[in-house]
Design a protein around this motif. Structure first.
Motif, PDB file in Angstrom:
ATOM      1  N   GLY A  91     -56.577  20.336  24.878  1.00  0.00           N
ATOM      2  CA  GLY A  91     -55.689  19.178  25.076  1.00  0.00           C
ATOM      3  C   GLY A  91     -55.641  18.726  23.456  1.00  0.00           C
ATOM      4  O   GLY A  91     -56.204  19.427  22.608  1.00  0.00           O
ATOM      5  N   ALA A  92     -54.503  17.964  23.341  1.00  0.00           N
ATOM      6  CA  ALA A  92     -54.281  17.444  21.781  1.00  0.00           C
ATOM      7  C   ALA A  92     -53.599  16.093  21.828  1.00  0.00           C
ATOM      8  O   ALA A  92     -53.174  15.612  22.832  1.00  0.00           O
ATOM      9  CB  ALA A  92     -53.244  18.328  21.259  1.00  0.00           C
ATOM     10  N   TYR A  93     -54.037  15.280  20.947  1.00  0.00           N
ATOM     11  CA  TYR A  93     -53.324  13.794  20.530  1.00  0.00           C
ATOM     12  C   TYR A  93     -53.026  14.018  19.255  1.00  0.00           C
ATOM     13  O   TYR A  93     -53.439  14.546  18.472  1.00  0.00           O
ATOM     14  CB  TYR A  93     -54.494  12.721  20.605  1.00  0.00           C
ATOM     15  N   VAL A  94     -51.649  13.728  19.366  1.00  0.00           N
ATOM     16  CA  VAL A  94     -50.764  13.940  17.987  1.00  0.00           C
ATOM     17  C   VAL A  94     -50.128  12.561  17.572  1.00  0.00           C
ATOM     18  O   VAL A  94     -49.641  11.927  18.766  1.00  0.00           O
ATOM     19  CB  VAL A  94     -49.551  15.007  18.172  1.00  0.00           C
ATOM     20  N   LEU A 137     -41.934   6.327   7.580  1.00  0.00           N
ATOM     21  CA  LEU A 137     -41.356   5.300   6.931  1.00  0.00           C
ATOM     22  C   LEU A 137     -40.053   4.934   7.684  1.00  0.00           C
ATOM     23  O   LEU A 137     -39.167   5.680   7.806  1.00  0.00           O
ATOM     24  CB  LEU A 137     -40.895   5.572   5.497  1.00  0.00           C
ATOM     25  N   GLY A 138     -39.745   3.866   8.096  1.00  0.00           N
ATOM     26  CA  GLY A 138     -38.924   3.113   8.795  1.00  0.00           C
ATOM     27  C   GLY A 138     -39.050   3.108  10.320  1.00  0.00           C
ATOM     28  O   GLY A 138     -40.155   3.192  10.861  1.00  0.00           O
ATOM     29  N   ASN A 139     -37.890   3.090  11.225  1.00  0.00           N
ATOM     30  CA  ASN A 139     -38.100   2.531  12.707  1.00  0.00           C
ATOM     31  C   ASN A 139     -37.926   4.217  13.227  1.00  0.00           C
ATOM     32  O   ASN A 139     -37.575   5.160  12.758  1.00  0.00           O
ATOM     33  CB  ASN A 139     -36.911   1.895  13.095  1.00  0.00           C
ATOM     34  N   VAL A 140     -38.653   4.219  14.517  1.00  0.00           N
ATOM     35  CA  VAL A 140     -38.846   5.364  15.247  1.00  0.00           C
ATOM     36  C   VAL A 140     -37.639   5.554  16.277  1.00  0.00           C
ATOM     37  O   VAL A 140     -37.514   4.486  17.116  1.00  0.00           O
ATOM     38  CB  VAL A 140     -40.011   5.712  15.823  1.00  0.00           C
ATOM     39  N   ASP A 141     -36.537   6.113  16.264  1.00  0.00           N
ATOM     40  CA  ASP A 141     -35.760   6.333  17.264  1.00  0.00           C
ATOM     41  C   ASP A 141     -36.063   6.930  18.501  1.00  0.00           C
ATOM     42  O   ASP A 141     -36.546   8.054  18.524  1.00  0.00           O
ATOM     43  CB  ASP A 141     -34.306   7.026  16.778  1.00  0.00           C
ATOM     44  N   SER A 142     -35.740   6.449  19.568  1.00  0.00           N
ATOM     45  CA  SER A 142     -36.204   6.918  20.901  1.00  0.00           C
ATOM     46  C   SER A 142     -35.808   8.064  21.410  1.00  0.00           C
ATOM     47  O   SER A 142     -36.385   9.073  21.837  1.00  0.00           O
ATOM     48  CB  SER A 142     -36.282   5.841  22.129  1.00  0.00           C
ATOM     49  N   PHE A 173     -51.683  27.088  20.723  1.00  0.00           N
ATOM     50  CA  PHE A 173     -52.907  27.164  20.994  1.00  0.00           C
ATOM     51  C   PHE A 173     -53.104  27.243  22.426  1.00  0.00           C
ATOM     52  O   PHE A 173     -54.148  26.855  23.219  1.00  0.00           O
ATOM     53  CB  PHE A 173     -53.252  25.467  20.658  1.00  0.00           C
ATOM     54  N   GLY A 174     -51.725  27.442  23.254  1.00  0.00           N
ATOM     55  CA  GLY A 174     -52.074  27.435  24.730  1.00  0.00           C
ATOM     56  C   GLY A 174     -52.401  26.062  25.383  1.00  0.00           C
ATOM     57  O   GLY A 174     -52.827  25.960  26.484  1.00  0.00           O
ATOM     58  N   ILE A 175     -52.242  24.846  24.811  1.00  0.00           N
ATOM     59  CA  ILE A 175     -52.179  23.536  25.372  1.00  0.00           C
ATOM     60  C   ILE A 175     -51.227  23.336  26.072  1.00  0.00           C
ATOM     61  O   ILE A 175     -49.804  22.996  25.379  1.00  0.00           O
ATOM     62  CB  ILE A 175     -52.376  22.586  24.319  1.00  0.00           C
ATOM     63  N   PRO A 176     -50.864  22.881  27.342  1.00  0.00           N
ATOM     64  CA  PRO A 176     -49.954  22.605  28.136  1.00  0.00           C
ATOM     65  C   PRO A 176     -49.568  21.345  27.722  1.00  0.00           C
ATOM     66  O   PRO A 176     -50.280  20.358  27.333  1.00  0.00           O
ATOM     67  CB  PRO A 176     -50.400  22.684  29.573  1.00  0.00           C
ATOM     68  N   GLY A 177     -48.374  21.051  27.951  1.00  0.00           N
ATOM     69  CA  GLY A 177     -47.347  19.669  27.540  1.00  0.00           C
ATOM     70  C   GLY A 177     -48.294  18.640  28.443  1.00  0.00           C
ATOM     71  O   GLY A 177     -48.181  17.320  28.067  1.00  0.00           O
ATOM     72  N   ASN A 178     -48.721  18.657  29.617  1.00  0.00           N
ATOM     73  CA  ASN A 178     -49.318  17.694  30.166  1.00  0.00           C
ATOM     74  C   ASN A 178     -50.770  17.563  29.889  1.00  0.00           C
ATOM     75  O   ASN A 178     -51.470  16.478  30.470  1.00  0.00           O
ATOM     76  CB  ASN A 178     -49.266  17.976  31.946  1.00  0.00           C
ATOM     77  N   SER A 179     -51.254  18.012  28.828  1.00  0.00           N
ATOM     78  CA  SER A 179     -52.552  17.633  28.130  1.00  0.00           C
ATOM     79  C   SER A 179     -52.274  17.524  26.712  1.00  0.00           C
ATOM     80  O   SER A 179     -53.224  17.467  26.031  1.00  0.00           O
ATOM     81  CB  SER A 179     -53.449  18.811  28.107  1.00  0.00           C
ATOM     82  N   ILE A 180     -51.087  16.913  26.414  1.00  0.00           N
ATOM     83  CA  ILE A 180     -50.879  16.272  24.980  1.00  0.00           C
ATOM     84  C   ILE A 180     -50.410  15.046  25.159  1.00  0.00           C
ATOM     85  O   ILE A 180     -49.355  14.709  25.910  1.00  0.00           O
ATOM     86  CB  ILE A 180     -49.757  17.359  24.364  1.00  0.00           C
ATOM     87  N   TYR A 181     -50.641  14.007  24.262  1.00  0.00           N
ATOM     88  CA  TYR A 181     -50.141  12.761  24.235  1.00  0.00           C
ATOM     89  C   TYR A 181     -49.689  12.906  22.548  1.00  0.00           C
ATOM     90  O   TYR A 181     -50.132  13.163  21.799  1.00  0.00           O
ATOM     91  CB  TYR A 181     -51.128  11.870  24.127  1.00  0.00           C
ATOM     92  N   VAL A 182     -48.463  11.984  22.416  1.00  0.00           N
ATOM     93  CA  VAL A 182     -47.831  11.995  21.084  1.00  0.00           C
ATOM     94  C   VAL A 182     -47.412  10.632  21.167  1.00  0.00           C
ATOM     95  O   VAL A 182     -46.746   9.924  21.913  1.00  0.00           O
ATOM     96  CB  VAL A 182     -46.614  12.879  21.060  1.00  0.00           C
ATOM     97  N   SER A 183     -47.966   9.990  20.000  1.00  0.00           N
ATOM     98  CA  SER A 183     -47.696   8.657  19.692  1.00  0.00           C
ATOM     99  C   SER A 183     -46.829   8.436  18.243  1.00  0.00           C
ATOM    100  O   SER A 183     -46.982   9.529  17.543  1.00  0.00           O
ATOM    101  CB  SER A 183     -48.718   7.654  19.674  1.00  0.00           C
TER     102      SER A 183
END
Length: 113
Positions: A58-61, A66-71, A89-99
């Protein structure tokens, strides 16, 4: 100006760190940011839990800019990050959170941009 911080459950070799640096360096352009200002941090061997269970892979990223984040751009960036972490790393997308975190105040070299 951008900073990408990754917490990864497994061990990350120096070779994989270099590959990650290269891949994220290319990907940051999705958010309209240059690789020349990109800072990366990698924390491996992290205990991450999801839905009450410890993740083997799993991963948290965190992506800070700088500035606003466009959706729309962040949606494309999340897809790319998931692709990179699966490939390296063989980490599936359903085990990754990105903020994403945008700020108007970003300091560097004794001053703010």
């Amino acid at each position: 100006m951008p900073m990408i911080q990754s917490k990864i459950t497994g061990s990350v070799s120096e070779e994989k760190r270099q590959e990650l640096k290269s891949e994220l360096g290319k990907a940051i352009s999705i958010l309209g940011k240059p690789e020349s200002y990109l800072m990366l941090g990698v924390e491996d061997k992290q205990d991450l839990y999801f839905a009450g269970k410890k993740l083997d892979k799993g991963a948290y990223v965190e992506v800070k800019i700088l500035g606003n984040v466009d959706s729309s751009s962040s949606d494309k960036m999340t897809a790319k990050i998931c692709e990179i972490f699966d490939k390296l790393f063989g980490i599936p997308g359903n085990s990754i959170y990105v903020s994403y975190w945008g700020t108007q105040n970003w300091g560097h070299n004794g001053g703010n941009f």
